[in-house]
Design a protein around this motif. Structure first.
Motif, PDB file in Angstrom:
ATOM      1  N   GLU A 228       0.834  -1.212   0.000  1.00  0.00           N
ATOM      2  CA  GLU A 228       0.000   0.000   0.000  1.00  0.00           C
ATOM      3  C   GLU A 228       0.865   1.257   0.000  1.00  0.00           C
ATOM      4  OE1 GLU A 228      -3.497   0.138  -0.374  1.00  0.00           O
ATOM      5  OE2 GLU A 228      -2.851  -1.859  -0.948  1.00  0.00           O
ATOM      6  N   LEU A 229       1.951   1.223   0.759  1.00  0.00           N
ATOM      7  CA  LEU A 229       2.847   2.383   0.815  1.00  0.00           C
ATOM      8  C   LEU A 229       3.384   2.718  -0.572  1.00  0.00           C
ATOM      9  CD1 LEU A 229       4.867   1.614   4.075  1.00  0.00           C
ATOM     10  CD2 LEU A 229       3.039   3.298   3.776  1.00  0.00           C
ATOM     11  N   SER A 230       3.778   1.686  -1.316  1.00  0.00           N
ATOM     12  CA  SER A 230       4.321   1.948  -2.651  1.00  0.00           C
ATOM     13  C   SER A 230       3.256   2.515  -3.590  1.00  0.00           C
ATOM     14  CB  SER A 230       4.986   0.699  -3.243  1.00  0.00           C
ATOM     15  OG  SER A 230       4.014  -0.265  -3.542  1.00  0.00           O
ATOM     16  N   LYS A 231       2.001   2.091  -3.438  1.00  0.00           N
ATOM     17  CA  LYS A 231       0.914   2.622  -4.276  1.00  0.00           C
ATOM     18  C   LYS A 231       0.743   4.124  -4.087  1.00  0.00           C
ATOM     19  CE  LYS A 231      -1.992  -1.509  -4.281  1.00  0.00           C
ATOM     20  NZ  LYS A 231      -3.225  -2.072  -3.728  1.00  0.00           N
TER      21      LYS A 231
ATOM     22  N   LEU B 218      -4.229   7.059   1.984  1.00  0.00           N
ATOM     23  CA  LEU B 218      -3.306   6.010   2.435  1.00  0.00           C
ATOM     24  C   LEU B 218      -3.794   5.420   3.768  1.00  0.00           C
ATOM     25  CD1 LEU B 218      -0.631   4.407   2.405  1.00  0.00           C
ATOM     26  CD2 LEU B 218       0.429   6.343   3.562  1.00  0.00           C
ATOM     27  N   THR B 219      -4.157   6.265   4.711  1.00  0.00           N
ATOM     28  CA  THR B 219      -4.632   5.812   6.021  1.00  0.00           C
ATOM     29  C   THR B 219      -5.840   4.891   5.862  1.00  0.00           C
ATOM     30  OG1 THR B 219      -3.831   7.845   7.048  1.00  0.00           O
ATOM     31  CG2 THR B 219      -5.475   6.581   8.269  1.00  0.00           C
ATOM     32  N   GLN B 220      -6.817   5.335   5.081  1.00  0.00           N
ATOM     33  CA  GLN B 220      -8.037   4.552   4.870  1.00  0.00           C
ATOM     34  C   GLN B 220      -7.721   3.209   4.220  1.00  0.00           C
ATOM     35  OE1 GLN B 220     -10.798   6.026   6.282  1.00  0.00           O
ATOM     36  NE2 GLN B 220     -11.428   3.912   6.145  1.00  0.00           N
ATOM     37  N   SER B 221      -6.851   3.235   3.227  1.00  0.00           N
ATOM     38  CA  SER B 221      -6.497   2.016   2.500  1.00  0.00           C
ATOM     39  C   SER B 221      -5.823   0.988   3.415  1.00  0.00           C
ATOM     40  CB  SER B 221      -5.583   2.380   1.334  1.00  0.00           C
ATOM     41  OG  SER B 221      -5.264   1.238   0.600  1.00  0.00           O
ATOM     42  N   ILE B 222      -4.866   1.458   4.230  1.00  0.00           N
ATOM     43  CA  ILE B 222      -4.153   0.530   5.121  1.00  0.00           C
ATOM     44  C   ILE B 222      -5.092  -0.028   6.194  1.00  0.00           C
ATOM     45  CG2 ILE B 222      -2.398   0.474   6.955  1.00  0.00           C
ATOM     46  CD1 ILE B 222      -0.549   1.942   5.075  1.00  0.00           C
ATOM     47  N   ILE B 223      -5.944   0.811   6.741  1.00  0.00           N
ATOM     48  CA  ILE B 223      -6.898   0.335   7.756  1.00  0.00           C
ATOM     49  C   ILE B 223      -7.843  -0.701   7.141  1.00  0.00           C
ATOM     50  CG2 ILE B 223      -8.873   1.043   9.184  1.00  0.00           C
ATOM     51  CD1 ILE B 223      -7.255   3.641   9.768  1.00  0.00           C
ATOM     52  N   ASN B 224      -8.335  -0.433   5.946  1.00  0.00           N
ATOM     53  CA  ASN B 224      -9.242  -1.375   5.269  1.00  0.00           C
ATOM     54  C   ASN B 224      -8.555  -2.696   4.953  1.00  0.00           C
ATOM     55  OD1 ASN B 224     -11.243   0.550   5.358  1.00  0.00           O
ATOM     56  ND2 ASN B 224     -11.040   1.152   3.218  1.00  0.00           N
ATOM     57  N   LYS B 225      -7.338  -2.642   4.411  1.00  0.00           N
ATOM     58  CA  LYS B 225      -6.630  -3.870   3.999  1.00  0.00           C
ATOM     59  C   LYS B 225      -6.249  -4.737   5.192  1.00  0.00           C
ATOM     60  CE  LYS B 225      -5.950  -3.069  -0.512  1.00  0.00           C
ATOM     61  NZ  LYS B 225      -6.552  -3.619  -1.604  1.00  0.00           N
TER      62      LYS B 225
ATOM     63  N   GLY C 201      -8.038  -4.995   7.919  1.00  0.00           N
ATOM     64  CA  GLY C 201      -9.230  -5.301   8.723  1.00  0.00           C
ATOM     65  C   GLY C 201      -9.261  -4.469   9.999  1.00  0.00           C
ATOM     66  N   ALA C 202      -8.843  -3.220   9.904  1.00  0.00           N
ATOM     67  CA  ALA C 202      -8.815  -2.268  11.036  1.00  0.00           C
ATOM     68  C   ALA C 202      -7.868  -2.713  12.151  1.00  0.00           C
ATOM     69  CB  ALA C 202     -10.215  -2.004  11.570  1.00  0.00           C
ATOM     70  N   LYS C 203      -6.859  -3.526  11.807  1.00  0.00           N
ATOM     71  CA  LYS C 203      -5.909  -3.983  12.827  1.00  0.00           C
ATOM     72  C   LYS C 203      -4.597  -3.207  12.778  1.00  0.00           C
ATOM     73  CE  LYS C 203      -7.854  -8.549  13.290  1.00  0.00           C
ATOM     74  NZ  LYS C 203      -7.725  -9.964  13.035  1.00  0.00           N
ATOM     75  N   THR C 204      -4.543  -2.168  11.974  1.00  0.00           N
ATOM     76  CA  THR C 204      -3.338  -1.328  11.921  1.00  0.00           C
ATOM     77  C   THR C 204      -3.678   0.041  12.500  1.00  0.00           C
ATOM     78  OG1 THR C 204      -2.529  -2.452   9.948  1.00  0.00           O
ATOM     79  CG2 THR C 204      -1.627  -0.269  10.390  1.00  0.00           C
ATOM     80  N   MET C 205      -2.843   0.525  13.408  1.00  0.00           N
ATOM     81  CA  MET C 205      -3.009   1.858  13.977  1.00  0.00           C
ATOM     82  C   MET C 205      -2.174   2.835  13.134  1.00  0.00           C
ATOM     83  SD  MET C 205      -4.915   1.867  16.734  1.00  0.00           S
ATOM     84  CE  MET C 205      -4.395   3.408  17.444  1.00  0.00           C
ATOM     85  N   VAL C 206      -2.805   3.916  12.665  1.00  0.00           N
ATOM     86  CA  VAL C 206      -2.088   4.937  11.904  1.00  0.00           C
ATOM     87  C   VAL C 206      -2.238   6.255  12.642  1.00  0.00           C
ATOM     88  CG1 VAL C 206      -1.900   6.124   9.685  1.00  0.00           C
ATOM     89  CG2 VAL C 206      -2.662   3.740   9.739  1.00  0.00           C
ATOM     90  N   SER C 207      -1.099   6.901  12.923  1.00  0.00           N
ATOM     91  CA  SER C 207      -1.141   8.193  13.623  1.00  0.00           C
ATOM     92  C   SER C 207      -0.056   9.120  13.086  1.00  0.00           C
ATOM     93  CB  SER C 207      -0.964   7.981  15.124  1.00  0.00           C
ATOM     94  OG  SER C 207       0.247   7.324  15.384  1.00  0.00           O
ATOM     95  N   PRO C 208      -0.278  10.418  13.206  1.00  0.00           N
ATOM     96  CA  PRO C 208       0.767  11.344  12.753  1.00  0.00           C
ATOM     97  C   PRO C 208       1.967  11.309  13.694  1.00  0.00           C
ATOM     98  CG  PRO C 208      -1.116  12.551  13.658  1.00  0.00           C
ATOM     99  CD  PRO C 208      -1.462  11.096  13.686  1.00  0.00           C
ATOM    100  N   VAL C 209       3.153  11.553  13.139  1.00  0.00           N
ATOM    101  CA  VAL C 209       4.367  11.610  13.963  1.00  0.00           C
ATOM    102  C   VAL C 209       4.483  13.043  14.448  1.00  0.00           C
ATOM    103  CG1 VAL C 209       6.881  11.437  13.954  1.00  0.00           C
ATOM    104  CG2 VAL C 209       5.514   9.762  12.707  1.00  0.00           C
TER     105      VAL C 209
END
Length: 195
Positions: free
Chosen positions: A144-147, A175-182, A184-192
């Motif tokens: 997803e990051l490369s996309k 990107l955040t939405q895509s990673i969370i969806n892929k 299954g909402a098991k990835t936490m995404v937050s700003p640094v």
């Protein structure tokens, strides 16, 4: 960048510089005014930030009739789609009046010609995100990051994986939405947060 032309015995010298702030634009303008202190007019305009951010614009007719110099200079700069630029058009008066239309054409035209001569570099505004995920999702996350042209800056492996990635600001939400969806909402995404 310098463009010079003679119109009805008046010499117009257009100088353009990269100015990423209002302070740097004013410093450039002051420098040109000093360099051409014996000229009749040093008219100027600047777009110190992004081209659409009118809060970072400025202009001056420097003694020419109102609206005949600064506004045409600014119109060329803001209309170019290039930000972080300042232009000063110096006029050495040749004794022949150009009239309102002639002045607008001379000042705007000089900037238009000078803009054709500059080389631009695209500036991308990026931010960093922290991704916290299970080992099972690392390959999916990296795909997803490369996309989204996101770059992995740092990675930490312990019970879970933490990735610090850099991505263009305008791609963060997608990107955040895509990673969370892929995942299954098991990835936490937050700003640094940077101190």
């Amino acid at each position: 960048m310098i463009f010079e032309e003679e119109i009805k015995k008046s010499v117009f010298i257009t100088q353009i510089a990269h100015t990423p702030s209002i302070e740097s634009a004013k410093a450039f303008i002051d420098g040109v005014k000093k360099e051409h202190s014996n000229a009749r007019h040093n008219c100027w305009g600047f777009v110190a930030g992004r081209p659409e951010n009118s809060m970072m614009w400025g202009f001056s007719d420097d003694g020419e009739p109102s609206g005949t110099a600064g506004k045409p200079i600014l119109a060329q700069l803001s209309g170019s789609g290039i930000g972080e630029l300042a232009a000063v058009v110096t006029r050495y008066y040749g004794g022949i009046r150009l009239g309102t239309g002639g002045l607008v054409k001379a000042y705007g035209g000089g900037v238009q010609q000078a803009l054709k001569l500059i080389q631009t570099i695209e500036k991308k505004i990026t931010t960093q995100l922290r991704l916290e995920l299970d080992y099972a999702f690392v390959a999916t996350a990296q795909s997803e990051l490369s996309k989204f042209s996101a770059v992995e800056v740092e990675s930490y492996y312990s019970d879970t994986v933490t990735l610090i990635v850099e991505v263009e600001v305008n791609k963060v939400d997608a990107l955040t939405q895509s990673i969370i969806n892929k995942s299954g909402a098991k990835t936490m995404v937050s700003p640094v947060e940077h101190n």
